[in-house]
Design an enzyme around this catalytic site. Sequence first.
Site, PDB file in Angstrom:
ATOM      1  N   SER A 197       0.792  -1.229   0.000  1.00  0.00           N
ATOM      2  CA  SER A 197       0.000   0.000   0.000  1.00  0.00           C
ATOM      3  C   SER A 197       0.825   1.280   0.000  1.00  0.00           C
ATOM      4  CB  SER A 197      -0.948   0.008   1.204  1.00  0.00           C
ATOM      5  OG  SER A 197      -0.221  -0.057   2.421  1.00  0.00           O
ATOM      6  N   HIS A 247      -6.107  -3.411  -1.276  1.00  0.00           N
ATOM      7  CA  HIS A 247      -5.893  -2.339  -2.250  1.00  0.00           C
ATOM      8  C   HIS A 247      -6.002  -2.846  -3.695  1.00  0.00           C
ATOM      9  CE1 HIS A 247      -4.716   1.069   0.332  1.00  0.00           C
ATOM     10  NE2 HIS A 247      -4.280   0.137   1.152  1.00  0.00           N
ATOM     11  N   LYS A 261     -12.575   0.291   1.125  1.00  0.00           N
ATOM     12  CA  LYS A 261     -11.782   1.046   0.151  1.00  0.00           C
ATOM     13  C   LYS A 261     -12.574   1.137  -1.162  1.00  0.00           C
ATOM     14  CE  LYS A 261      -7.221   0.341   2.197  1.00  0.00           C
ATOM     15  NZ  LYS A 261      -7.675  -0.074   3.533  1.00  0.00           N
TER      16      LYS A 261
END
Length: 395
Positions: A183, A211, A242
């Site tokens: 990340s 991610h 996310k």
Amino acid sequence: MTNRVFLDDLQTQTDTLRDEGLYKAERTITSPQQAWIEADGRRVLNLCANNYLGLSNHPALVEAAREALTKYGFGLSSVRFICGTQSIHRELEEKLSEFLGTESTILYSSCFDANGGLFETLLGVEDAVISDELNHASIIDGIRLCKADRFRYKNNDMDDLRQQLDAAAGARYRMIATDGVFSMDGKIADLKSVCDLADQSEALVMVDDSHAVGFVGDGGRGTHEACGVMDRVDVITGTLGKALGGASGGFTSGRKEIIDWLRQRSRPYLFSNSVAPVIVATSLKVLELLQSGDELRTRLRENSQFFRDEMQRLGFDLVPGSHPIIPVMLGDAVLAQNMAAQLMNEGVYVIGFSFPVVPQGKARIRTQMSAAHTREDLEKAVTAFEKVGRQLGVI
């Protein structure tokens, strides 16, 4: 009576963080999460959210959330095995499994909890975990909770991974743990090579794909899709917080036998309230949107490539890659904080990252692209970076 010396010592350490440029201030946002936000009393372009697909304030999701609140209520006040399982919890787990191409899925309050409840539940003192050195803090903490032997390999270094697997050869079971996307760098793990080594060593493979789920790979399923190993990863953890709407909640997905055992013994699952019904129901709508077309993923890829090309043209030091995480490397923590502050004055919201979030001497501004950004937005950001970068001697 409170120990005043202890409190004074904490205050001194906090003041030192400020002096070293390592203090993490929190800006106050007074608007929904989107491309442009109201922060600290001004309207700014947000270039540091995990809102990859621009869904955090998507009208269809806001409406789905309203409907869910009316139908399912606000909270469940219970854990799953008592009276905290609604039909939508089961449905979301099934839909996530279908989307990811896995056998089964279990929901958690967060991906941090998913990782925290994984390793100690599956592995014992006779076993071993081989972990990438740049893995997320939640993986590191999860591994610390288990009694298995711990081995660490250099980031994405398959030769070192092979050596660590050999060093752990005496273990009953071995598990390789890696982020799908690292990340702080936006680098994608070499999952094909990881799976090849795992096959040779009869090791399990665990991937945290927080991610990546929703936008990496042709169908947005994640790094296991992008790397062509969809049937070779044993455990995938991820977040709903996310790209998948940006609220909260996490999951572990993978082999049925593993998920079944986690339901019986994973402590964060057994002893935490169920994921709120409104998040579960809205996440189902997210999956529906993701599978209805590729428009958002295409726009995100185009935005990422444009920004990366323009910043490289200006001479900024970027971490190579294709992910929408695009770190601007600066090295010095104070410089990173100053640049972030000056960019804020130019109407661009970014954050300077420094130790312990990244290694000493690797301070950076981590920019993150979104499908919600327009080309005009990104042109404004590039212009601001150029102005501030020249003022500070970065370019």
